[in-house]
Design a protein around this motif. Structure first.
Motif, PDB file in Angstrom:
ATOM      1  N   LEU A 115      -2.955 -16.400  -7.695  1.00 16.30           N
ATOM      2  CA  LEU A 115      -2.079 -17.575  -7.694  1.00 16.30           C
ATOM      3  C   LEU A 115      -2.766 -18.788  -7.066  1.00 16.30           C
ATOM      4  O   LEU A 115      -2.673 -19.896  -7.580  1.00 16.30           O
ATOM      5  CB  LEU A 115      -0.784 -17.276  -6.935  1.00 16.30           C
ATOM      6  N   LEU A 116      -3.447 -18.555  -5.946  1.00 15.88           N
ATOM      7  CA  LEU A 116      -4.139 -19.678  -5.301  1.00 15.88           C
ATOM      8  C   LEU A 116      -5.410 -20.028  -6.056  1.00 15.88           C
ATOM      9  O   LEU A 116      -5.886 -21.153  -5.998  1.00 15.88           O
ATOM     10  CB  LEU A 116      -4.482 -19.347  -3.849  1.00 15.88           C
ATOM     11  N   GLY A 117      -5.967 -19.047  -6.763  1.00 16.77           N
ATOM     12  CA  GLY A 117      -7.209 -19.286  -7.480  1.00 16.77           C
ATOM     13  C   GLY A 117      -6.994 -20.111  -8.734  1.00 16.77           C
ATOM     14  O   GLY A 117      -7.827 -20.933  -9.087  1.00 16.77           O
ATOM     15  N   MET A 118      -5.849 -19.902  -9.399  1.00 15.22           N
ATOM     16  CA  MET A 118      -5.651 -20.556 -10.688  1.00 15.22           C
ATOM     17  C   MET A 118      -5.742 -22.088 -10.638  1.00 15.22           C
ATOM     18  O   MET A 118      -6.491 -22.662 -11.418  1.00 15.22           O
ATOM     19  CB  MET A 118      -4.345 -20.091 -11.312  1.00 15.22           C
ATOM     20  N   PRO A 119      -4.995 -22.738  -9.736  1.00 16.06           N
ATOM     21  CA  PRO A 119      -5.078 -24.202  -9.766  1.00 16.06           C
ATOM     22  C   PRO A 119      -6.451 -24.753  -9.377  1.00 16.06           C
ATOM     23  O   PRO A 119      -6.754 -25.893  -9.700  1.00 16.06           O
ATOM     24  CB  PRO A 119      -4.002 -24.647  -8.773  1.00 16.06           C
ATOM     25  N   VAL A 120      -7.261 -23.963  -8.680  1.00 13.65           N
ATOM     26  CA  VAL A 120      -8.540 -24.520  -8.222  1.00 13.65           C
ATOM     27  C   VAL A 120      -9.701 -24.161  -9.150  1.00 13.65           C
ATOM     28  O   VAL A 120     -10.840 -24.480  -8.863  1.00 13.65           O
ATOM     29  CB  VAL A 120      -8.876 -24.080  -6.776  1.00 13.65           C
ATOM     30  N   LEU A 121      -9.393 -23.522 -10.284  1.00 13.47           N
ATOM     31  CA  LEU A 121     -10.471 -23.106 -11.189  1.00 13.47           C
ATOM     32  C   LEU A 121     -11.396 -24.239 -11.622  1.00 13.47           C
ATOM     33  O   LEU A 121     -12.609 -24.053 -11.670  1.00 13.47           O
ATOM     34  CB  LEU A 121      -9.872 -22.424 -12.421  1.00 13.47           C
ATOM     35  N   ALA A 204     -24.386 -15.131 -12.011  1.00  9.83           N
ATOM     36  CA  ALA A 204     -24.689 -16.163 -13.009  1.00  9.83           C
ATOM     37  C   ALA A 204     -23.807 -17.385 -12.775  1.00  9.83           C
ATOM     38  O   ALA A 204     -24.275 -18.526 -12.821  1.00  9.83           O
ATOM     39  CB  ALA A 204     -24.458 -15.609 -14.411  1.00  9.83           C
ATOM     40  N   ILE A 205     -22.528 -17.145 -12.460  1.00  7.81           N
ATOM     41  CA  ILE A 205     -21.615 -18.266 -12.206  1.00  7.81           C
ATOM     42  C   ILE A 205     -22.064 -19.024 -10.975  1.00  7.81           C
ATOM     43  O   ILE A 205     -22.058 -20.255 -10.927  1.00  7.81           O
ATOM     44  CB  ILE A 205     -20.167 -17.748 -12.045  1.00  7.81           C
ATOM     45  N   ALA A 212     -23.706 -20.162 -17.354  1.00  8.04           N
ATOM     46  CA  ALA A 212     -23.052 -18.853 -17.424  1.00  8.04           C
ATOM     47  C   ALA A 212     -22.023 -18.856 -18.544  1.00  8.04           C
ATOM     48  O   ALA A 212     -21.946 -17.909 -19.335  1.00  8.04           O
ATOM     49  CB  ALA A 212     -22.396 -18.524 -16.079  1.00  8.04           C
ATOM     50  N   GLY A 213     -21.240 -19.932 -18.635  1.00  7.30           N
ATOM     51  CA  GLY A 213     -20.233 -20.038 -19.680  1.00  7.30           C
ATOM     52  C   GLY A 213     -20.883 -20.030 -21.057  1.00  7.30           C
ATOM     53  O   GLY A 213     -20.430 -19.346 -21.971  1.00  7.30           O
ATOM     54  N   ALA A 214     -21.992 -20.756 -21.179  1.00  9.84           N
ATOM     55  CA  ALA A 214     -22.689 -20.834 -22.460  1.00  9.84           C
ATOM     56  C   ALA A 214     -23.256 -19.481 -22.876  1.00  9.84           C
ATOM     57  O   ALA A 214     -23.390 -19.183 -24.055  1.00  9.84           O
ATOM     58  CB  ALA A 214     -23.809 -21.867 -22.378  1.00  9.84           C
ATOM     59  N   MET A 215     -23.555 -18.647 -21.870  1.00 13.67           N
ATOM     60  CA  MET A 215     -24.106 -17.321 -22.163  1.00 13.67           C
ATOM     61  C   MET A 215     -23.005 -16.327 -22.552  1.00 13.67           C
ATOM     62  O   MET A 215     -23.260 -15.152 -22.700  1.00 13.67           O
ATOM     63  CB  MET A 215     -24.843 -16.769 -20.941  1.00 13.67           C
ATOM     64  N   GLY A 216     -21.784 -16.818 -22.614  1.00 21.24           N
ATOM     65  CA  GLY A 216     -20.705 -15.947 -23.057  1.00 21.24           C
ATOM     66  C   GLY A 216     -19.934 -15.271 -21.938  1.00 21.24           C
ATOM     67  O   GLY A 216     -19.137 -14.383 -22.184  1.00 21.24           O
ATOM     68  N   ILE A 217     -20.177 -15.675 -20.697  1.00 17.47           N
ATOM     69  CA  ILE A 217     -19.402 -15.102 -19.598  1.00 17.47           C
ATOM     70  C   ILE A 217     -18.069 -15.833 -19.519  1.00 17.47           C
ATOM     71  O   ILE A 217     -18.030 -17.066 -19.520  1.00 17.47           O
ATOM     72  CB  ILE A 217     -20.169 -15.240 -18.263  1.00 17.47           C
ATOM     73  N   ASN A 218     -17.006 -15.074 -19.440  1.00 21.68           N
ATOM     74  CA  ASN A 218     -15.683 -15.665 -19.300  1.00 21.68           C
ATOM     75  C   ASN A 218     -15.523 -16.091 -17.844  1.00 21.68           C
ATOM     76  O   ASN A 218     -15.087 -15.318 -16.993  1.00 21.68           O
ATOM     77  CB  ASN A 218     -14.635 -14.627 -19.695  1.00 21.68           C
ATOM     78  N   THR A 219     -15.898 -17.347 -17.557  1.00 18.57           N
ATOM     79  CA  THR A 219     -15.954 -17.775 -16.149  1.00 18.57           C
ATOM     80  C   THR A 219     -14.583 -17.732 -15.492  1.00 18.57           C
ATOM     81  O   THR A 219     -14.464 -17.363 -14.337  1.00 18.57           O
ATOM     82  CB  THR A 219     -16.543 -19.191 -16.029  1.00 18.57           C
ATOM     83  N   LYS A 221     -12.099 -15.694 -16.042  1.00 22.44           N
ATOM     84  CA  LYS A 221     -11.748 -14.312 -15.715  1.00 22.44           C
ATOM     85  C   LYS A 221     -12.520 -13.843 -14.480  1.00 22.44           C
ATOM     86  O   LYS A 221     -11.929 -13.301 -13.545  1.00 22.44           O
ATOM     87  CB  LYS A 221     -12.078 -13.435 -16.919  1.00 22.44           C
ATOM     88  N   TYR A 222     -13.823 -14.094 -14.463  1.00 26.43           N
ATOM     89  CA  TYR A 222     -14.615 -13.553 -13.360  1.00 26.43           C
ATOM     90  C   TYR A 222     -14.362 -14.292 -12.057  1.00 26.43           C
ATOM     91  O   TYR A 222     -14.415 -13.698 -10.970  1.00 26.43           O
ATOM     92  CB  TYR A 222     -16.097 -13.553 -13.721  1.00 26.43           C
ATOM     93  N   LYS A 223     -14.077 -15.595 -12.139  1.00 27.71           N
ATOM     94  CA  LYS A 223     -13.767 -16.316 -10.899  1.00 27.71           C
ATOM     95  C   LYS A 223     -12.455 -15.812 -10.314  1.00 27.71           C
ATOM     96  O   LYS A 223     -12.348 -15.564  -9.109  1.00 27.71           O
ATOM     97  CB  LYS A 223     -13.705 -17.835 -11.162  1.00 27.71           C
ATOM     98  N   LEU A 224     -11.462 -15.640 -11.194  1.00 26.45           N
ATOM     99  CA  LEU A 224     -10.178 -15.123 -10.706  1.00 26.45           C
ATOM    100  C   LEU A 224     -10.350 -13.725 -10.133  1.00 26.45           C
ATOM    101  O   LEU A 224      -9.724 -13.358  -9.135  1.00 26.45           O
ATOM    102  CB  LEU A 224      -9.142 -15.103 -11.830  1.00 26.45           C
ATOM    103  N   MET A 225     -11.231 -12.949 -10.768  1.00 27.60           N
ATOM    104  CA  MET A 225     -11.460 -11.589 -10.283  1.00 27.60           C
ATOM    105  C   MET A 225     -12.067 -11.633  -8.870  1.00 27.60           C
ATOM    106  O   MET A 225     -11.672 -10.860  -7.997  1.00 27.60           O
ATOM    107  CB  MET A 225     -12.407 -10.885 -11.250  1.00 27.60           C
ATOM    108  N   ALA A 226     -13.002 -12.553  -8.661  1.00 27.63           N
ATOM    109  CA  ALA A 226     -13.598 -12.688  -7.329  1.00 27.63           C
ATOM    110  C   ALA A 226     -12.533 -13.056  -6.305  1.00 27.63           C
ATOM    111  O   ALA A 226     -12.449 -12.462  -5.222  1.00 27.63           O
ATOM    112  CB  ALA A 226     -14.705 -13.739  -7.348  1.00 27.63           C
TER     113      ALA A 226
END
Lengths: 385, 311
Positions: A115-121, A204-205, A212-219, A221-226
């Motif tokens: 929840l706190l991660g989403m607005p700061v993405l 990579a992020i 990282a995004g250009a390489m196909g990483i869903n940034t 998703k992985y940022k929220l996961m972190a």
């Protein structure tokens, strides 16, 4: 011994010595409870901050997201336990078992993290730092004001201790063992994550989000996961802290906690587990140590030092006709030092950083990265554009 | 109606203080990309220096034309003390880390901040605050429905004057130009023969003078000062700097006033909604909420262009 994948400076130590060191560390788990309760209490706090440090390391060290509001997750875990088990909790009448709340707290922590991660993405670097700092403060103010759930600034007290086999755990030693187990668990999970596909995505992020995004990483998703995993670990720390201390109030969840955790991660050397342990021993252990009666006793024996220094002061006064007053008696030094512990803490941060800018145990990969000073990078970027 | 005008004046008053402190943050960020966490403590030290001058001059007994002189002296002392401490901090805690990983100076800055605020609170004052002598006449002026105290007029006017002075300095003087050059590109600036270290120290000194002035104004307005007083205004001012677009000088001023207005007027506006009664602490929630909203729609702040990618 769990885990064979370890990198960094640690790798250069011969394997035999390495397992011996881990063995000694594990054995110390059993030895430390023999100490006096105040000492075990200190080691518990050090262990707690090791857990928090490893959690924050996922966000800051692995994914490169500078989070200054980590206390929010610690508070979420502690308040989960407080609300569901304290007898004075205004919203909940029943008192659930600690072991039932613990997994819930981990889930709630992860949810708060997302929840706190989403607005700061979309935010990066220092913008992220200040917004997360703001979130930490907002969560604290919410806790103060949501009196009908959190009991406001009066806090939640008489939080019951957990039961093990129908017996209440009421000694610090047991809590110490608990936090060490939590630390080992966190260490295991986070190092495995770091060395997995997820960990490589984080890295990579951290290095360059656009690439990282250009390489196909869903940034996203992985940022929220972190955020979620870091937050979950923070909540774990909070959940163990609440029954240990038995009283939680908004005052325990100030920015200082976030600062402590971030500072020990960086002082230890970002990205390394030994670093988190060393940083925690220094930044949490030393200020605690200054409050000990042993320290006071030791200082009381320092009368000779006081006499010597006073002699110097008298000589100085006669030469310069200044009027410097005598030092306080040695038996007051301990008390003074306990009061001055934050001054010591601040000075320690500066001194360690200036002497070892990479931290105490920098990971080898990062050392290589920083062989080239940042200017070279800036100049290179400027030339390319 | 007059209630809202009062709120507006209050918002502008706090906004002036935020703006003055924010200038130091944004300028240091411009040249070093460093969040100077110790800036709030530089502000605090300035406030105490001004306090010392006012107390030495006789405290609240000062009257008549002497008041102007004493306040002037207090401002000068505050500027000098803040500038000296900022120079020392830069030399001891930041310069050795100029080429270190980015988070190292940040932690060093946090260390300086904790050290100074606790040194004053625990080391010298035993945790007690000090009462700032109210030398300023408590009279008010009434313009239509608006009541405004002399102190508030002085506070707003003097901060605007200082900001104008700063903008002249940055735009037109040699040192000002060198600061702008260094914040544009440090490498190239040094190739053009600019003494980078000198420009960086100058940045710290100018930011510190602004913060020291703000410290005296804060003391006169809020009347209690303590070692930890720099913390919240410091965080708010940094928020203001980010709001305006960090690194941008007009951004810091606009951000400061925006923040001051939003948190005072905004809370009262929300309280107008039936059933809502927000206590004073919600000012902080509103301030940070505004920050989040602005950054979501304009991630670089109001005036910002530069985005830093690295944590």
């Amino acid at each position: 011994m769990p885990g064979t994948v370890r990198r960094a400076t640690w790798d250069r130590v011969p394997a035999g010595l390495r397992s011996l060191a881990w063995l000694a560390l594990s054995l110390s788990v059993l030895v430390i409870p023999v100490f006096d309760d105040t000492w075990v209490r200190m080691f518990f706090l050090v262990g707690l901050y090791v857990v928090l440090g490893m959690g924050l390391n996922v966000v800051v060290g692995f994914a490169g997201l500078l989070d200054l509001g980590y206390v929010a997750f610690f508070a979420a875990g502690a308040y989960m336990v407080g609300i569901w088990s304290s007898p004075v909790s205004p919203a909940v009448d029943t008192s659930l078992s600690f072991w039932l709340i613990l997994p819930l707290a981990l889930v709630v922590g992860a949810v708060v993290g997302v929840l706190l991660g989403m607005p700061v993405l979309p935010l990066r670097g220092d913008y992220l730092a200040i917004v997360t700092l703001g979130f930490g403060e907002i969560v604290r103010i919410l806790v103060v004001n949501m009196t009908n759930v959190t009991n406001g600034s009066q806090g939640l007290y008489n939080i019951p201790r957990p039961d093990i086999a129908y017996r209440e755990v009421d000694n610090v030693q047991a809590f110490y063992v608990m936090i060490v187990l939590a630390a080992f668990g966190t260490w295991f999970v986070t190092t495995r994550l770091r060395d997995s596909r997820i960990g490589r995505a984080w890295e990579a992020i951290r290095e360059d989000e656009d690439v990282a995004g250009a390489m196909g990483i869903n940034t996203t998703k992985y940022k929220l996961m972190a955020f979620a995993i870091g937050a979950s670990v923070g909540a774990l720390g909070g959940a163990i802290y609440a029954p240990f201390i038995t009283f939680i109030s908004p005052e325990s969840f100030t920015l200082l906690v976030s600062i402590n955790v971030l500072a020990l991660v960086i002082i230890g050397g970002m990205g390394s587990t030994q670093g988190v342990v060393a940083g925690s021993l220094i930044l949490i252990g030393i200020p605690e140590l200054l409050q000990f009666s042993e320290t006071r006793d030791a200082l009381e024996q320092m009368g000779w030092a006081r006499d010597g220094l006073n002699g110097a002061i008298h000589a100085f006064n006669t030469v310069t006709t200044a009027d410097v007053s005598d030092l306080p008696p040695a038996d007051e030094w301990g008390e003074k030092l306990a009061v001055y512990r934050f001054i010591v803490f601040g000075a320690l941060l500066v001194v360690v950083m200036v002497l070892r800018p990479m931290g105490l145990f920098p990971s080898r990969r990062r050392t290589l990265e920083f062989e080239y000073p940042p200017e070279a990078e800036v100049a290179g970027g400027g030339g390319g554009s | 109606m007059s209630f809202w005008l009062d709120q507006l004046v209050n918002g502008l008053t706090t906004g002036s203080i935020y703006a003055l402190i924010a200038l130091g943050y944004t300028m240091v960020y411009g040249v070093l990309q460093l969040i100077n966490f110790a800036h709030g403590e530089v502000f605090m030290l300035g406030s105490f220096a001004g306090f010392g001058v006012i107390v030495a001059a006789g405290g609240a007994d000062v009257s008549g034309p002497m008041v102007a002189l004493v306040i002037l002296l207090a401002l000068v002392a505050a500027g000098a003390a803040s500038a000296a401490s900022a120079t020392a901090i830069e030399r001891l805690a930041y310069r050795p880390l100029r080429n270190a990983p980015r988070l190292a100076p940040l932690i060093s800055a946090i260390g300086v901040s904790v050290f100074l605020s606790h040194l004053v609170d625990d080391g010298f004052l035993n945790g007690e605050g000090r009462y700032y002598p109210q030398v300023f006449p408590a009279d008010t002026i009434e313009i239509g429905a608006l009541t405004i105290s002399y102190l508030q007029v002085f506070l707003m006017a003097s901060s605007v004057a200082m900001m104008l002075g700063l903008s002249y300095f940055i735009r037109s003087t040699r040192t000002g130009k060198s600061i702008r050059a260094v914040s544009e590109n440090r490498e190239n600036a040094s190739l053009m023969g600019i003494d980078v270290n000198r420009a960086i120290v100058a940045t710290f000194i100018i930011g510190a003078i602004m913060a020291g002035f703000a410290g005296v104004l804060y003391g006169l307005f809020y009347s209690t000062i303590r070692g930890s007083m720099g913390f919240l205004p410091g965080i708010k001012a940094f928020t203001a700097a980010v709001l305006g677009g960090i690194g941008s000088i007009p951004g810091a001023v606009v951000g400061g006033y925006c923040l001051g207005l939003t948190e005072t007027v905004g809370r009262e506006l929300l309280n107008e909604i039936p059933g809502v009664n927000l206590p004073n602490e919600w000012r902080d929630v509103i301030a940070f909420g505004l920050l989040v909203v602005i950054l979501i729609f304009r991630p670089t702040g109001i005036f910002g262009e530069r985005v830093s990618k690295r944590a």
